[in-house]
Write an enzyme that holds these catalytic residues in place. Structure first.
Site, PDB file in Angstrom:
ATOM      1  N   LYS A 187       0.881  -1.186   0.000  1.00 43.41           N
ATOM      2  CA  LYS A 187       0.000   0.000   0.000  1.00 43.41           C
ATOM      3  C   LYS A 187       0.907   1.222   0.000  1.00 43.41           C
ATOM      4  O   LYS A 187       1.464   1.602   1.023  1.00 43.41           O
ATOM      5  CB  LYS A 187      -0.872  -0.033   1.263  1.00 43.41           C
ATOM      6  CG  LYS A 187      -2.257   0.587   1.112  1.00 43.41           C
ATOM      7  CD  LYS A 187      -2.265   2.061   0.851  1.00 43.41           C
ATOM      8  CE  LYS A 187      -2.004   2.879   2.096  1.00 43.41           C
ATOM      9  NZ  LYS A 187      -1.792   4.314   1.757  1.00 43.41           N
ATOM     10  N   GLU A 263       9.163   1.221  11.127  1.00 43.58           N
ATOM     11  CA  GLU A 263      10.229   2.237  11.046  1.00 43.58           C
ATOM     12  C   GLU A 263       9.520   3.575  11.166  1.00 43.58           C
ATOM     13  O   GLU A 263       8.780   3.963  10.266  1.00 43.58           O
ATOM     14  CB  GLU A 263      10.991   2.076   9.728  1.00 43.58           C
ATOM     15  CG  GLU A 263      12.373   2.720   9.766  1.00 43.58           C
ATOM     16  CD  GLU A 263      12.358   4.098   9.171  1.00 43.58           C
ATOM     17  OE1 GLU A 263      12.181   5.070   9.947  1.00 43.58           O
ATOM     18  OE2 GLU A 263      12.515   4.220   7.947  1.00 43.58           O
ATOM     19  N   CYS A 297      13.147  10.817   7.984  1.00 44.81           N
ATOM     20  CA  CYS A 297      12.956  10.351   9.361  1.00 44.81           C
ATOM     21  C   CYS A 297      14.240  10.530  10.171  1.00 44.81           C
ATOM     22  O   CYS A 297      14.194  10.646  11.385  1.00 44.81           O
ATOM     23  CB  CYS A 297      12.479   8.910   9.381  1.00 44.81           C
ATOM     24  SG  CYS A 297      13.458   7.830   8.357  1.00 44.81           S
ATOM     25  N   GLU A 394       8.449  15.638  16.113  1.00 44.15           N
ATOM     26  CA  GLU A 394       8.983  15.520  14.756  1.00 44.15           C
ATOM     27  C   GLU A 394       8.233  16.495  13.852  1.00 44.15           C
ATOM     28  O   GLU A 394       7.013  16.425  13.734  1.00 44.15           O
ATOM     29  CB  GLU A 394       8.807  14.092  14.242  1.00 44.15           C
ATOM     30  CG  GLU A 394       9.456  13.891  12.898  1.00 44.15           C
ATOM     31  CD  GLU A 394       9.350  12.456  12.396  1.00 44.15           C
ATOM     32  OE1 GLU A 394       8.271  11.865  12.511  1.00 44.15           O
ATOM     33  OE2 GLU A 394      10.357  11.949  11.884  1.00 44.15           O
TER      34      GLU A 394
HETATM   35  P1  ADP Z   1       2.132  11.016   7.348  1.00 43.63           P
HETATM   36  O1  ADP Z   1       1.276  11.547   8.470  1.00 43.63           O
HETATM   37  O2  ADP Z   1       3.472  11.592   7.341  1.00 43.63           O
HETATM   38  O3  ADP Z   1       1.463  11.019   6.009  1.00 43.63           O
HETATM   39  P2  ADP Z   1       1.445   8.355   7.995  1.00 43.63           P
HETATM   40  O4  ADP Z   1       2.069   7.538   9.058  1.00 43.63           O
HETATM   41  O5  ADP Z   1       0.058   8.856   8.215  1.00 43.63           O
HETATM   42  O6  ADP Z   1       2.437   9.513   7.698  1.00 43.63           O
HETATM   43  O7  ADP Z   1       1.448   7.578   6.606  1.00 43.63           O
HETATM   44  C1  ADP Z   1       2.366   6.600   6.213  1.00 43.63           C
HETATM   45  C2  ADP Z   1       1.623   5.492   5.510  1.00 43.63           C
HETATM   46  O8  ADP Z   1       0.698   4.913   6.424  1.00 43.63           O
HETATM   47  C3  ADP Z   1       0.793   5.914   4.307  1.00 43.63           C
HETATM   48  O9  ADP Z   1       0.864   4.901   3.313  1.00 43.63           O
HETATM   49  C4  ADP Z   1      -0.603   6.016   4.883  1.00 43.63           C
HETATM   50  O10 ADP Z   1      -1.619   5.829   3.926  1.00 43.63           O
HETATM   51  C5  ADP Z   1      -0.593   4.875   5.863  1.00 43.63           C
HETATM   52  N1  ADP Z   1      -1.593   4.974   6.950  1.00 43.63           N
HETATM   53  C6  ADP Z   1      -2.104   6.101   7.517  1.00 43.63           C
HETATM   54  N2  ADP Z   1      -2.997   5.792   8.460  1.00 43.63           N
HETATM   55  C7  ADP Z   1      -3.072   4.437   8.511  1.00 43.63           C
HETATM   56  C8  ADP Z   1      -3.818   3.492   9.298  1.00 43.63           C
HETATM   57  N3  ADP Z   1      -4.686   3.891  10.214  1.00 43.63           N
HETATM   58  N4  ADP Z   1      -3.608   2.173   9.075  1.00 43.63           N
HETATM   59  C9  ADP Z   1      -2.722   1.763   8.160  1.00 43.63           C
HETATM   60  N5  ADP Z   1      -1.999   2.589   7.379  1.00 43.63           N
HETATM   61  C10 ADP Z   1      -2.167   3.908   7.551  1.00 43.63           C
END
Ligand code: ADP
Length: 492
Positions: A187, A263, A297, A394
């Protein structure tokens, strides 16, 4: 194309489907979402919006491929050859992939050409070499038995990646999984799906059997959550924010106890002693934070400088910040592009306001750049206190928090004053200070007189709330294998 000097036309991209079981398909719901160009705010194209139903189909395809003859019977050497081929195809399509990365993420084209895409190919090449070398051991036992271990693929793996280094983060996930014989449901981040879809096409061209790699595009709370919760995914690997990492671990625990590697975020201390090569330390301290618009990161976001050289280091960093060429990522002279999204830009601007209202001194920058797109001025704060928001959280943007420190014990104590533990760096000519700091700081990676030096062979990951497990290097293989012990009675 070389990006060295000229401005390059951004690539034309048409609407995109997802890869499931070797087929390019629309989402089950028929929904799509926009991929946005962060340099302009314009829509690039429509992307299939996958959710739980699409993840279910992708998992079925991955399970079928995992148990199918072409993959089960494929030798490690042959898997390695496919990975080498994918690396070669990434090199051969470097200009196109770099352009997709710049378009979708906003990173300067020279960075995409010279860092992201070659770095991605190198990861596949490194793990290609492991594909036929990750084997078990024979184990001496007390009785009349022969015991050995098998390193079996962990199974169907779900992989959720972020938007800051889209192709590279994908390679950190795909390469060890494929070397170990797993099958994948990926994903990509909703902000940056384009390079993942193109690399999936290249994986088909390389000859990976149908269903071995699947890509479901969509949003985190829907498609991402469906991966984390899925009962037939054996392991989930995630790179992203600590808050979402915690949700993924919970979902894994509540569903089928799938294996989890994470990570996550960082607030890395970068420590400059007065005895260091100051010119070099200041140059690197600048890049440690401002590379990739601060969206790393490992960003050296807390700069600790020993008192006697503080002003000298800060002057050098201020000069560099004010020399940044901010603008079109496709102009080869650009050194700073936009932040990835409007939301991200607004979060960063919020942190800048917090720094100002908490009493830090804004040495340079401090606001949005007055142009279309999501650009933030390179911003440097001094007089930052350890407990200020900008020293604790962060920011993931071009905002540096600088502080003075007194000695190595002070650097270690204050460096460790964070919930994170991803990376750290120390600049000194004194080997004793370097050794003491490296041993005392809680971080998965410590750089001594360098910063952001990555190598496919060197493991990477976090202490504390920066993560669980290690990527890259030999250590990554254990995340994608189950160890099976086989004990056989030897008889009389
Ligand atoms: P940012 O806030 O910097 O965009 P995220 O941690 O939200 O970082 O996003 C990193 C990845 O995790 C993306 O692929 C995002 O779609 C996915 N993501 C965000 N929320 C969820 C969730 N609740 N469950 C699984 N994947 C998620």
């Amino acid at each position: 194309m070389t990006a060295a000097e000229q401005t390059i036309a951004p690539p034309k991209v048409s609407n995109k489907k997802m890869l499931i079981g070797g087929q390019w398909v629309d989402s089950v719901s028929g929904k799509t979402f926009e991929s946005i160009n962060p340099a302009t705010g314009d829509t690039i194209c429509q992307i299939a919006e996958g959710d739980k139903a699409d993840v279910d189909l992708a998992v079925k395809a991955a399970r079928k491929a995992l148990e199918s003859k072409p993959w089960v019977r494929m030798t490690g050497a042959k898997r390695g050859r496919l990975l080498y081929k994918l690396a070669d195809l990434i090199d051969a399509n470097r200009a196109e992939l770099a352009a997709l990365e710049s378009l979708d993420n906003g990173k300067p084209i020279n960075d995409a050409m010279n860092v992201d895409i070659p770095g991605t190919a190198n990861i596949y090449r490194y793990f290609a070499g492991w594909a036929d070398k990750n084997h078990g051991k024979t184990v001496p036992t007390a009785g009349p038995y022969m015991a050995y271990t098998r390193h079996e693929p962990v199974g169907v793996v779900g992989q959720i990646i972020p938007w800051n280094f889209p192709a590279m983060m994908m390679s950190w996930k795909w390469a060890p999984a494929l070397a170990c014989g797993c099958t994948i449901v990926l994903k990509p981040a909703e902000q940056t799906p384009l390079s993942a879809l193109r690399i999936a096409e290249l994986a088909q061209e390389a000859g990976f059997p149908d269903g071995v790699v699947n890509v479901v595009t969509g949003f985190g709370p829907t498609a991402g959550a469906a991966v984390a919760e899925h009962m037939d995914i054996d392991k989930v690997a995630f790179t992203g924010s600590t808050a979402v990492g915690q949700q993924i671990m919970q979902a894994a625990a509540k569903s089928n106890l799938k294996r989890v590697t994470l990570e996550l975020g960082g607030k890395s201390p970068n420590v400059v002693f007065a005895d260091a090569d100051i010119e070099m330390a200041a140059t690197h301290a600048f890049f440690a934070l401002f590379f990739n618009m601060g969206q790393c990161c490992t960003a050296g976001s807390r700069l600790f400088v020993e008192e006697p050289v503080f002003d000298q280091v800060m002057d050098a960093i201020k000069t560099r910040a004010e020399r940044q060429r901010i603008g079109d990522p496709f102009d080869a002279k650009t050194t700073q592009g936009p932040q990835v999204s409007e939301k991200q830009m607004n979060t960063i601007l919020g942190y800048i306001e917090a720094g100002k209202s908490d009493g830090a001194i804004c040495l340079t920058g401090g606001g949005r750049v007055d142009r279309a797109g999501y650009f933030v001025q390179p911003t440097v704060f001094t007089d930052v206190k350890d407990d200020m928001k900008i020293a604790q959280e962060e920011i993931f943007g071009p905002v540096l928090s600088a502080m003075k420190f007194t000695d190595v014990d002070d650097a270690i104590r204050r460096g460790n004053n964070t919930k994170y533990g991803l990376a750290a760096a120390v600049w000194t000519r004194d080997i004793n200070k370097a050794n003491k700091f490296s041993a005392g700081i809680k971080a998965g990676t410590v750089w001594v007189n360098c910063y952001n030096v990555f190598d496919p062979a060197v493991p990477f990951g976090g202490f504390n709330m920066s993560g669980v497990g290690r990527e890259m290097g030999e250590y990554a293989l254990s995340n994608y294998t189950e160890v099976k012990s086989v004990v056989t009675a030897l008889g009389k």
